[in-house]
Design a protein around this motif. Structure first.
Motif, short mmCIF file in Angstrom:
data_model
loop_
_atom_site.label_atom_id
_atom_site.label_comp_id
_atom_site.label_asym_id
_atom_site.label_seq_id
_atom_site.Cartn_x
_atom_site.Cartn_y
_atom_site.Cartn_z
N LEU A 95 8.56 7.00 10.68
CA LEU A 95 8.34 5.83 11.52
C LEU A 95 8.45 4.54 10.69
CD1 LEU A 95 5.45 7.20 13.73
CD2 LEU A 95 7.76 6.63 14.50
N ALA A 96 7.91 4.57 9.47
CA ALA A 96 8.01 3.39 8.60
C ALA A 96 9.47 3.10 8.27
CB ALA A 96 7.20 3.61 7.32
N LYS A 97 10.23 4.13 7.94
CA LYS A 97 11.64 3.94 7.60
C LYS A 97 12.42 3.38 8.79
CE LYS A 97 11.87 7.48 4.05
NZ LYS A 97 12.36 8.82 3.69
N ARG A 98 12.06 3.81 9.98
CA ARG A 98 12.81 3.41 11.17
C ARG A 98 12.41 2.04 11.72
NH1 ARG A 98 13.68 7.06 16.60
NH2 ARG A 98 15.09 5.61 17.61
N TYR A 99 11.10 1.72 11.69
CA TYR A 99 10.63 0.53 12.40
C TYR A 99 10.09 -0.61 11.53
CZ TYR A 99 11.00 3.52 16.49
OH TYR A 99 11.48 4.36 17.46
N SER A 100 9.65 -0.31 10.31
CA SER A 100 8.98 -1.35 9.52
C SER A 100 9.95 -2.46 9.10
CB SER A 100 8.33 -0.75 8.28
OG SER A 100 7.54 -1.73 7.62
N THR A 101 9.48 -3.70 9.22
CA THR A 101 10.27 -4.84 8.79
C THR A 101 9.98 -5.20 7.33
OG1 THR A 101 8.59 -6.41 9.57
CG2 THR A 101 10.34 -5.80 11.12
N CYS A 102 9.05 -4.51 6.71
CA CYS A 102 8.71 -4.73 5.30
C CYS A 102 9.68 -3.93 4.42
CB CYS A 102 7.27 -4.27 5.05
SG CYS A 102 6.72 -4.49 3.35
N PRO A 103 10.06 -4.47 3.27
CA PRO A 103 10.93 -3.71 2.35
C PRO A 103 10.35 -2.34 1.97
CG PRO A 103 10.82 -5.99 1.66
CD PRO A 103 9.82 -5.83 2.78
N SER A 104 9.02 -2.19 2.03
CA SER A 104 8.39 -0.91 1.71
C SER A 104 8.78 0.19 2.70
CB SER A 104 6.87 -1.04 1.67
OG SER A 104 6.36 -1.30 2.97
N GLY A 105 9.30 -0.21 3.84
CA GLY A 105 9.73 0.77 4.84
C GLY A 105 10.71 1.77 4.29
N ALA A 106 11.57 1.33 3.39
CA ALA A 106 12.57 2.21 2.78
C ALA A 106 11.92 3.35 1.99
CB ALA A 106 13.51 1.41 1.88
N GLN A 107 10.70 3.13 1.53
CA GLN A 107 9.95 4.15 0.80
C GLN A 107 8.91 4.81 1.72
OE1 GLN A 107 10.10 0.84 -0.83
NE2 GLN A 107 12.03 1.65 -1.57
N GLY A 108 9.15 4.81 2.99
CA GLY A 108 8.21 5.41 3.92
C GLY A 108 6.96 4.58 4.11
N GLY A 109 7.02 3.29 3.75
CA GLY A 109 5.89 2.40 3.93
C GLY A 109 4.95 2.32 2.75
N ASP A 110 5.23 3.06 1.68
CA ASP A 110 4.33 3.12 0.52
C ASP A 110 4.21 1.77 -0.17
OD1 ASP A 110 2.69 4.10 -1.52
OD2 ASP A 110 4.38 4.76 -2.73
N LEU A 111 2.98 1.29 -0.29
CA LEU A 111 2.70 0.03 -0.97
C LEU A 111 2.21 0.23 -2.39
CD1 LEU A 111 0.93 -1.75 1.99
CD2 LEU A 111 3.17 -2.30 1.06
N GLY A 112 2.04 1.47 -2.80
CA GLY A 112 1.54 1.75 -4.13
C GLY A 112 0.04 1.57 -4.22
N VAL A 113 -0.46 1.53 -5.45
CA VAL A 113 -1.89 1.40 -5.71
C VAL A 113 -2.24 -0.08 -5.83
CG1 VAL A 113 -3.73 1.94 -7.37
CG2 VAL A 113 -1.94 3.63 -6.89
N PHE A 114 -3.34 -0.47 -5.22
CA PHE A 114 -3.77 -1.87 -5.32
C PHE A 114 -5.29 -1.95 -5.24
CE2 PHE A 114 -2.79 -0.97 -0.90
CZ PHE A 114 -3.88 -1.46 -0.20
N GLY A 115 -5.80 -3.03 -5.77
CA GLY A 115 -7.24 -3.27 -5.75
C GLY A 115 -7.55 -4.47 -4.88
N PRO A 116 -8.82 -4.82 -4.78
CA PRO A 116 -9.24 -5.96 -3.98
C PRO A 116 -8.57 -7.26 -4.44
CG PRO A 116 -11.13 -4.67 -4.67
CD PRO A 116 -9.95 -4.13 -5.41
N GLY A 117 -8.26 -8.13 -3.47
CA GLY A 117 -7.71 -9.43 -3.79
C GLY A 117 -6.20 -9.49 -3.86
N ARG A 118 -5.53 -8.37 -3.64
CA ARG A 118 -4.07 -8.35 -3.76
C ARG A 118 -3.35 -8.50 -2.42
NH1 ARG A 118 -0.46 -3.80 -5.33
NH2 ARG A 118 1.57 -4.79 -5.34
N MET A 119 -3.99 -8.06 -1.35
CA MET A 119 -3.36 -8.08 -0.03
C MET A 119 -4.06 -9.11 0.87
SD MET A 119 -1.06 -5.75 -0.22
CE MET A 119 -0.60 -4.26 -1.06
N ASP A 120 -3.46 -9.36 2.02
CA ASP A 120 -4.08 -10.20 3.03
C ASP A 120 -5.49 -9.66 3.33
OD1 ASP A 120 -3.34 -12.14 5.53
OD2 ASP A 120 -4.62 -10.47 6.15
#
Length: 90
Positions: A32-57
């Motif tokens: 679904l991520a590959k097909r519908y996501s408008t984020c570049p991460s969609g190409a990787q199945g939506g994977d955003l990787g590892v992140f901690g507090p303060g990095r995302m919205d």
């Protein structure tokens, strides 16, 4: 604390709700991520990787950090980028 998450980003709430319905019917999050996501991460199945507090919205982070591993949000999360369906993967 750091987590790993994936997401599907779409422009409209109705699109996010369609993605959630498809997930509830057993469709693959990654496909679904590959097909519908408008984020570049969609190409990787939506994977955003590892992140901690303060990095995302802030709204995205609150939703992602509240999830258990392999859990997906129950409703779309709205940010300035659009509507997210978030899955915590680690």
């Amino acid at each position: 604390m750091k987590i790993r998450a994936s997401h599907v980003l779409v422009k409209h709430q109705y699109e996010a709700e369609d993605v959630l319905r498809a997930l509830n019917l057993g469709k693959s999050f990654e496909e679904l991520a590959k097909r519908y996501s408008t984020c570049p991460s969609g190409a990787q199945g939506g994977d955003l990787g590892v992140f901690g507090p303060g990095r995302m919205d802030q709204d995205f982070e609150e939703a992602a950090f509240a999830l258990k591993v392999d859990e997906t949000v129950a409703k779309p999360v709205r940010t300035r980028f659009g509507y997210h369906i978030i899955k915590r993967t680690k």
